[in-house]
Enzyme design. Structure first.
Site, mmCIF file in Angstrom:
data_model
loop_
_atom_site.group_PDB
_atom_site.id
_atom_site.type_symbol
_atom_site.label_atom_id
_atom_site.label_comp_id
_atom_site.label_asym_id
_atom_site.label_seq_id
_atom_site.Cartn_x
_atom_site.Cartn_y
_atom_site.Cartn_z
ATOM 1 N N ALA A 83 12.446 -6.145 -0.379
ATOM 2 C CA ALA A 83 13.657 -5.508 -1.199
ATOM 3 C C ALA A 83 14.560 -6.561 -1.676
ATOM 4 O O ALA A 83 15.991 -6.192 -1.385
ATOM 5 C CB ALA A 83 14.308 -4.481 -0.404
ATOM 6 N N SER A 111 7.943 -5.146 -7.354
ATOM 7 C CA SER A 111 6.574 -5.498 -6.722
ATOM 8 C C SER A 111 5.796 -6.632 -7.498
ATOM 9 O O SER A 111 5.758 -6.580 -8.694
ATOM 10 C CB SER A 111 5.767 -4.258 -6.775
ATOM 11 O OG SER A 111 4.500 -4.571 -6.410
ATOM 12 N N LYS A 142 7.072 -4.743 -12.322
ATOM 13 C CA LYS A 142 5.695 -5.487 -11.859
ATOM 14 C C LYS A 142 6.088 -6.604 -12.339
ATOM 15 O O LYS A 142 6.196 -7.142 -13.544
ATOM 16 C CB LYS A 142 4.554 -4.837 -12.103
ATOM 17 C CG LYS A 142 3.192 -5.614 -11.579
ATOM 18 C CD LYS A 142 3.232 -5.261 -9.941
ATOM 19 C CE LYS A 142 2.036 -5.993 -9.382
ATOM 20 N NZ LYS A 142 2.103 -5.661 -7.936
ATOM 21 N N SER A 168 1.023 -1.780 -6.501
ATOM 22 C CA SER A 168 1.633 -2.272 -5.084
ATOM 23 C C SER A 168 0.680 -2.189 -4.107
ATOM 24 O O SER A 168 0.181 -1.022 -3.562
ATOM 25 C CB SER A 168 3.007 -1.421 -4.890
ATOM 26 O OG SER A 168 3.545 -1.786 -3.481
#
Length: 373
Positions: A353, A234, A164, A85
């Protein structure tokens, strides 16, 4: 029955490719590379589309892991979940959180639930599938697979799901158009949000936080009442599929670690985190100076600039800044709040988010050591 012993180690680094601290753990006999199942890294790039520190860190890990695992760097990337990240704005410090797992045979389960980890991957996504139901459904399946591997029996025992996920580049967008498909967006930066959003909704679907009838392509990035309280996604340029790491509690775990989570309602919601830390025995007073604890392994959190443009009724300017992206502002703000509570700056704070907690807020979990080794 087989049970797992999970070890989690936080390692500081001087740059995306600096694995000297990891090697030192190996040399000291504190880490066996063959047992590593996941690595969550915070790198010092901009966290945007062109943040190649994520790819740089992943490549360094693959080349370091390969000889230990007896495989090629490409195979190492498939065998270990690498979640890098970008963005360590403000007081945040670059670091890696290394998850190791050993399987042991035992006749009886643990007397108390302990930390367990499960890992799974989706198939690669076509450019026109990103940010849409195809990514949601595939992510939900991967979450369930990771839960099964971790021997987590119910959704309530899942405390953090790290994903991810990929993003769109101009080359991918053009390739999709040449094949007669349109992508969810033509803006490469915006595609990061769509990919994170669809991934988070996949977690929510797998854990029963939303129902299949509530979901559609149109719900992604639009119906923000739909979200997961444990998802952390992420996006990055270094992969084409979703890598899923599920962290939870189970009596199938034999480690000395535990995990708990809460949800920040906004970027300055220190109260929710304080309550979680107190419940875990990591914070004895409301005074920030009393928050530092050797039992705390790491804090993992999502951060977002409130899309309403306000925090508790007061206007913020994160979304209007053309010089610094809003996700960078959000990481710095939330990172400062969490660092003040824990007395530590090497914290995993990820920006963006979408559908990960309520709009403007985000999930936060703590990995800690409540039991004697």
């Amino acid at each position: 029955m087989q049970q797992q012993i999970v070890t989690v180690q936080r390692v500081l680094c001087q740059g995306p490719s600096d694995l000297s601290g990891v090697q030192q753990l190996v040399d000291q006999g504190l880490l066996d590379p063959r047992h590593i199942v996941a690595v969550m890294g915070k790198t010092e790039g901009n966290g945007c589309v062109n943040d190649h520190t994520r790819d740089f860190a992943s490549m360094a890990w693959c080349h370091w892991l390969a000889p230990h695992l007896g495989c090629s760097p490409e195979e190492a990337h498939q065998r270990v979940a690498l979640v890098m990240s970008g963005g360590t704005e403000g007081v945040l410090s670059p670091h890696f959180t290394v998850f190791s797992r050993q399987w042991v045979n035992t006749q009886t389960p643990s007397s108390t639930p302990r930390l367990v980890v499960g890992v799974a991957q989706t198939r690669d996504f076509a450019p026109w599938e990103m940010g849409r139901m195809a990514q949601i459904d595939a992510t939900a399946q991967a979450v369930k697979a990771a839960m099964q591997e971790a021997q987590i029996e119910q959704a309530a025992d899942v405390h953090f799901v790290q994903i991810k996920c990929p993003l769109l580049t101009m080359d991918k967008i053009r390739a999709a158009q040449q094949q007669g498909h349109d992508t969810v967006t033509h803006d490469t930066y915006e595609s990061m949000g769509y990919s994170r959003a669809a991934s988070a909704l996949g977690v929510a679907l797998a854990l029963g936080e939303v129902t299949p009838t509530q979901l559609s392509d149109d719900a992604v990035m639009r119906d923000m009442s739909l979200y997961s309280s444990t998802a952390s996604a992420s996006s990055g340029i270094e992969l084409e599929n979703n890598v899923v790491v599920v962290l939870g509690m189970s009596r199938a775990g034999q480690s000395d670690l535990a995990i708990a989570h809460t949800v920040m309602q906004d970027a300055i919601d220190a109260a929710s985190v304080t309550q979680m830390l107190k419940a875990c025995g990591l914070l004895s007073t409301s005074d920030a100076t009393g928050a530092e604890s050797t039992q705390l392994v790491n804090l993992l959190a999502k951060a977002e600039a409130a899309p309403s443009g306000k925090i508790r009724g007061t206007r913020h300017t994160m979304l209007d800044d053309s010089d610094i992206n809003a996700t960078r502002h959000a990481r710095a703000a939330v990172g400062g709040v969490l660092a003040s509570l824990t007395g530590q700056t090497a914290l995993y704070v990820s920006g963006g988010a979408e559908h990960q907690g309520p709009a403007g807020g985000g999930p936060v979990c703590v990995v800690y050591q409540p039991y004697a080794p």
